[in-house]
Write a protein that holds these residues in place. Structure first.
Motif, PDB file in Angstrom:
ATOM      1  N   ILE A 244       9.509  -1.068  16.886  1.00  0.00           N
ATOM      2  CA  ILE A 244       9.721  -1.141  15.444  1.00  0.00           C
ATOM      3  C   ILE A 244       9.080   0.040  14.711  1.00  0.00           C
ATOM      4  O   ILE A 244       9.304   0.220  13.512  1.00  0.00           O
ATOM      5  CB  ILE A 244       9.190  -2.498  14.917  1.00  0.00           C
ATOM      6  N   ALA A 245       8.306   0.878  15.413  1.00  0.00           N
ATOM      7  CA  ALA A 245       7.573   1.967  14.752  1.00  0.00           C
ATOM      8  C   ALA A 245       8.471   2.957  13.998  1.00  0.00           C
ATOM      9  O   ALA A 245       8.188   3.269  12.844  1.00  0.00           O
ATOM     10  CB  ALA A 245       6.689   2.690  15.763  1.00  0.00           C
ATOM     11  N   PRO A 246       9.564   3.483  14.598  1.00  0.00           N
ATOM     12  CA  PRO A 246      10.388   4.440  13.838  1.00  0.00           C
ATOM     13  C   PRO A 246      11.024   3.847  12.581  1.00  0.00           C
ATOM     14  O   PRO A 246      10.929   4.448  11.507  1.00  0.00           O
ATOM     15  CB  PRO A 246      11.443   4.894  14.859  1.00  0.00           C
ATOM     16  N   PRO A 247      11.665   2.644  12.654  1.00  0.00           N
ATOM     17  CA  PRO A 247      12.199   2.109  11.398  1.00  0.00           C
ATOM     18  C   PRO A 247      11.107   1.767  10.395  1.00  0.00           C
ATOM     19  O   PRO A 247      11.310   1.877   9.188  1.00  0.00           O
ATOM     20  CB  PRO A 247      12.977   0.854  11.806  1.00  0.00           C
ATOM     21  N   LEU A 248       9.930   1.384  10.895  1.00  0.00           N
ATOM     22  CA  LEU A 248       8.820   1.083   9.993  1.00  0.00           C
ATOM     23  C   LEU A 248       8.387   2.340   9.237  1.00  0.00           C
ATOM     24  O   LEU A 248       8.153   2.302   8.027  1.00  0.00           O
ATOM     25  CB  LEU A 248       7.642   0.498  10.768  1.00  0.00           C
ATOM     26  N   ALA A 249       8.315   3.470   9.932  1.00  0.00           N
ATOM     27  CA  ALA A 249       7.935   4.726   9.277  1.00  0.00           C
ATOM     28  C   ALA A 249       8.958   5.110   8.216  1.00  0.00           C
ATOM     29  O   ALA A 249       8.604   5.544   7.116  1.00  0.00           O
ATOM     30  CB  ALA A 249       7.798   5.839  10.311  1.00  0.00           C
ATOM     31  N   ALA A 250      10.250   4.927   8.526  1.00  0.00           N
ATOM     32  CA  ALA A 250      11.294   5.241   7.541  1.00  0.00           C
ATOM     33  C   ALA A 250      11.189   4.320   6.329  1.00  0.00           C
ATOM     34  O   ALA A 250      11.322   4.775   5.181  1.00  0.00           O
ATOM     35  CB  ALA A 250      12.667   5.120   8.188  1.00  0.00           C
ATOM     36  N   ALA A 251      10.941   3.030   6.580  1.00  0.00           N
ATOM     37  CA  ALA A 251      10.809   2.080   5.468  1.00  0.00           C
ATOM     38  C   ALA A 251       9.598   2.422   4.606  1.00  0.00           C
ATOM     39  O   ALA A 251       9.675   2.388   3.374  1.00  0.00           O
ATOM     40  CB  ALA A 251      10.702   0.656   6.010  1.00  0.00           C
ATOM     41  N   LEU A 252       8.491   2.775   5.230  1.00  0.00           N
ATOM     42  CA  LEU A 252       7.292   3.124   4.467  1.00  0.00           C
ATOM     43  C   LEU A 252       7.508   4.381   3.636  1.00  0.00           C
ATOM     44  O   LEU A 252       7.042   4.473   2.497  1.00  0.00           O
ATOM     45  CB  LEU A 252       6.098   3.296   5.402  1.00  0.00           C
ATOM     46  N   ALA A 253       8.222   5.352   4.205  1.00  0.00           N
ATOM     47  CA  ALA A 253       8.508   6.572   3.454  1.00  0.00           C
ATOM     48  C   ALA A 253       9.363   6.257   2.233  1.00  0.00           C
ATOM     49  O   ALA A 253       9.116   6.764   1.137  1.00  0.00           O
ATOM     50  CB  ALA A 253       9.205   7.593   4.342  1.00  0.00           C
ATOM     51  N   TYR A 254      10.374   5.401   2.409  1.00  0.00           N
ATOM     52  CA  TYR A 254      11.223   5.034   1.267  1.00  0.00           C
ATOM     53  C   TYR A 254      10.419   4.265   0.222  1.00  0.00           C
ATOM     54  O   TYR A 254      10.528   4.532  -0.979  1.00  0.00           O
ATOM     55  CB  TYR A 254      12.420   4.203   1.734  1.00  0.00           C
TER      56      TYR A 254
ATOM     57  N   ALA B 169       0.842  -1.208   0.000  1.00  0.00           N
ATOM     58  CA  ALA B 169       0.000   0.000   0.000  1.00  0.00           C
ATOM     59  C   ALA B 169       0.875   1.254   0.000  1.00  0.00           C
ATOM     60  O   ALA B 169       0.570   2.232  -0.678  1.00  0.00           O
ATOM     61  CB  ALA B 169      -0.933  -0.005   1.207  1.00  0.00           C
ATOM     62  N   ALA B 170       1.974   1.235   0.764  1.00  0.00           N
ATOM     63  CA  ALA B 170       2.864   2.398   0.800  1.00  0.00           C
ATOM     64  C   ALA B 170       3.490   2.636  -0.564  1.00  0.00           C
ATOM     65  O   ALA B 170       3.600   3.774  -1.018  1.00  0.00           O
ATOM     66  CB  ALA B 170       3.953   2.194   1.855  1.00  0.00           C
ATOM     67  N   ALA B 171       3.896   1.547  -1.240  1.00  0.00           N
ATOM     68  CA  ALA B 171       4.490   1.699  -2.572  1.00  0.00           C
ATOM     69  C   ALA B 171       3.452   2.188  -3.573  1.00  0.00           C
ATOM     70  O   ALA B 171       3.764   2.952  -4.487  1.00  0.00           O
ATOM     71  CB  ALA B 171       5.089   0.376  -3.027  1.00  0.00           C
ATOM     72  N   ALA B 172       2.190   1.763  -3.397  1.00  0.00           N
ATOM     73  CA  ALA B 172       1.139   2.157  -4.338  1.00  0.00           C
ATOM     74  C   ALA B 172       0.754   3.626  -4.188  1.00  0.00           C
ATOM     75  O   ALA B 172       0.301   4.250  -5.140  1.00  0.00           O
ATOM     76  CB  ALA B 172      -0.089   1.278  -4.151  1.00  0.00           C
ATOM     77  N   THR B 173       0.934   4.205  -2.992  1.00  0.00           N
ATOM     78  CA  THR B 173       0.555   5.607  -2.801  1.00  0.00           C
ATOM     79  C   THR B 173       1.511   6.557  -3.486  1.00  0.00           C
ATOM     80  O   THR B 173       1.210   7.740  -3.626  1.00  0.00           O
ATOM     81  CB  THR B 173       0.502   5.976  -1.305  1.00  0.00           C
ATOM     82  N   GLY B 174       2.675   6.063  -3.864  1.00  0.00           N
ATOM     83  CA  GLY B 174       3.665   6.947  -4.482  1.00  0.00           C
ATOM     84  C   GLY B 174       4.221   7.908  -3.453  1.00  0.00           C
ATOM     85  O   GLY B 174       4.468   7.537  -2.315  1.00  0.00           O
TER      86      GLY B 174
ATOM     87  N   GLY C  93       7.519   3.226  -5.548  1.00  0.00           N
ATOM     88  CA  GLY C  93       6.387   2.778  -6.339  1.00  0.00           C
ATOM     89  C   GLY C  93       6.482   1.320  -6.728  1.00  0.00           C
ATOM     90  O   GLY C  93       5.683   0.823  -7.523  1.00  0.00           O
ATOM     91  N   ASP C  94       7.439   0.569  -6.179  1.00  0.00           N
ATOM     92  CA  ASP C  94       7.655  -0.837  -6.508  1.00  0.00           C
ATOM     93  C   ASP C  94       6.855  -1.712  -5.542  1.00  0.00           C
ATOM     94  O   ASP C  94       7.206  -1.842  -4.369  1.00  0.00           O
ATOM     95  CB  ASP C  94       9.151  -1.146  -6.405  1.00  0.00           C
ATOM     96  N   LEU C  95       5.771  -2.332  -6.045  1.00  0.00           N
ATOM     97  CA  LEU C  95       4.896  -3.132  -5.188  1.00  0.00           C
ATOM     98  C   LEU C  95       5.596  -4.381  -4.663  1.00  0.00           C
ATOM     99  O   LEU C  95       5.410  -4.764  -3.511  1.00  0.00           O
ATOM    100  CB  LEU C  95       3.624  -3.508  -5.944  1.00  0.00           C
ATOM    101  N   ALA C  96       6.401  -5.036  -5.505  1.00  0.00           N
ATOM    102  CA  ALA C  96       7.101  -6.253  -5.064  1.00  0.00           C
ATOM    103  C   ALA C  96       8.105  -5.929  -3.965  1.00  0.00           C
ATOM    104  O   ALA C  96       8.198  -6.642  -2.965  1.00  0.00           O
ATOM    105  CB  ALA C  96       7.799  -6.911  -6.251  1.00  0.00           C
ATOM    106  N   LEU C  97       8.839  -4.835  -4.143  1.00  0.00           N
ATOM    107  CA  LEU C  97       9.785  -4.422  -3.104  1.00  0.00           C
ATOM    108  C   LEU C  97       9.042  -4.054  -1.827  1.00  0.00           C
ATOM    109  O   LEU C  97       9.476  -4.398  -0.725  1.00  0.00           O
ATOM    110  CB  LEU C  97      10.623  -3.235  -3.590  1.00  0.00           C
ATOM    111  N   GLY C  98       7.910  -3.359  -1.953  1.00  0.00           N
ATOM    112  CA  GLY C  98       7.132  -2.977  -0.779  1.00  0.00           C
ATOM    113  C   GLY C  98       6.679  -4.170   0.028  1.00  0.00           C
ATOM    114  O   GLY C  98       6.823  -4.209   1.249  1.00  0.00           O
TER     115      GLY C  98
END
Length: 196
Positions: free
Chosen positions: A81-91, A3-8, A96-101
């Motif tokens: 895990i929340a801070p690294p998760l937020a950084a990963a989602l931002a990246y 979902a994060a990758a799909a939002t661009g 825009g790569d769904l497979a990588l996401g």
């Protein structure tokens, strides 16, 4: 992750808001102070006792009880895990790569879950025995790391508000390739930033 990758870049824009950056930076400073022993961070006695009583009532060797213990562990470990998760989602939002996401967050979940599975399977015997002095050193190390993270996360804020820029960027709207060509010629070889 998908979902994060799909939002661009929408997620990146949200996470780059000054109040979001300041909240993350203050969170890291708060956690660093806890690591340095300024205050003791623990669950209040009520929820702590409730979780302990619930865990003690669960029978061993049953799938349902293991599932509930996993949920309780996730409640305790999840905020870490929340801070690294937020950084990963931002990246992932920028790629825009769904497979990588999907795969990146799956690997992240494995990294969080496998140690819990090992501790659940083998108990405390696989955990290292560390002295109080070593534990204090580890807490100080992580406190310094958290302060470094706070400085890194807040970098866009202090670059924007504390560092004075003598030459502000001058933007102009361009609606055709001919206007873009004219703007490039007018720049006379200076770097040009195109925001589209």
């Amino acid at each position: 992750g998908i979902a994060a990758a799909a939002t661009g870049t929408l997620l990146v824009v949200v996470l780059q808001q000054p109040w979001v950056i300041a909240t993350f930076a203050l969170f890291f400073v708060f956690m660093a102070l806890a690591m340095f022993g300024v205050f003791h961070l623990a669950l209040p006695h009520g929820p702590h006792n409730f979780i302990n009583q619930l865990a003690n009532r669960l029978p061993g060797g049953k799938w349902a009880s293991v599932f509930v213990m996993g949920l309780l562990s996730a409640l305790l470990v999840g905020p870490c895990i929340a801070p690294p998760l937020a950084a990963a989602l931002a990246y992932l939002g920028t790629t825009g790569d769904l497979a990588l996401g999907g795969s990146a967050l799956y690997v992240m979940a494995l990294g969080l879950g496998v140690p819990l599975l090992l501790i659940g399977a083998f108990g405390a015997t696989i955990l290292p025995r560390l002295s109080g002095r070593v534990m204090r050193g580890i807490k100080i190390f992580f406190g310094v790391a958290l302060l470094a993270m706070a400085a890194w996360v807040s970098q866009p804020l202090w670059q924007k508000y504390l560092v004075s820029t003598p030459h502000a960027l001058q933007f102009q709207n361009v609606s055709s390739s001919a206007q873009l060509d004219q703007a490039l010629l007018a720049a006379r070889g200076k770097p040009v930033l195109v925001d589209f």
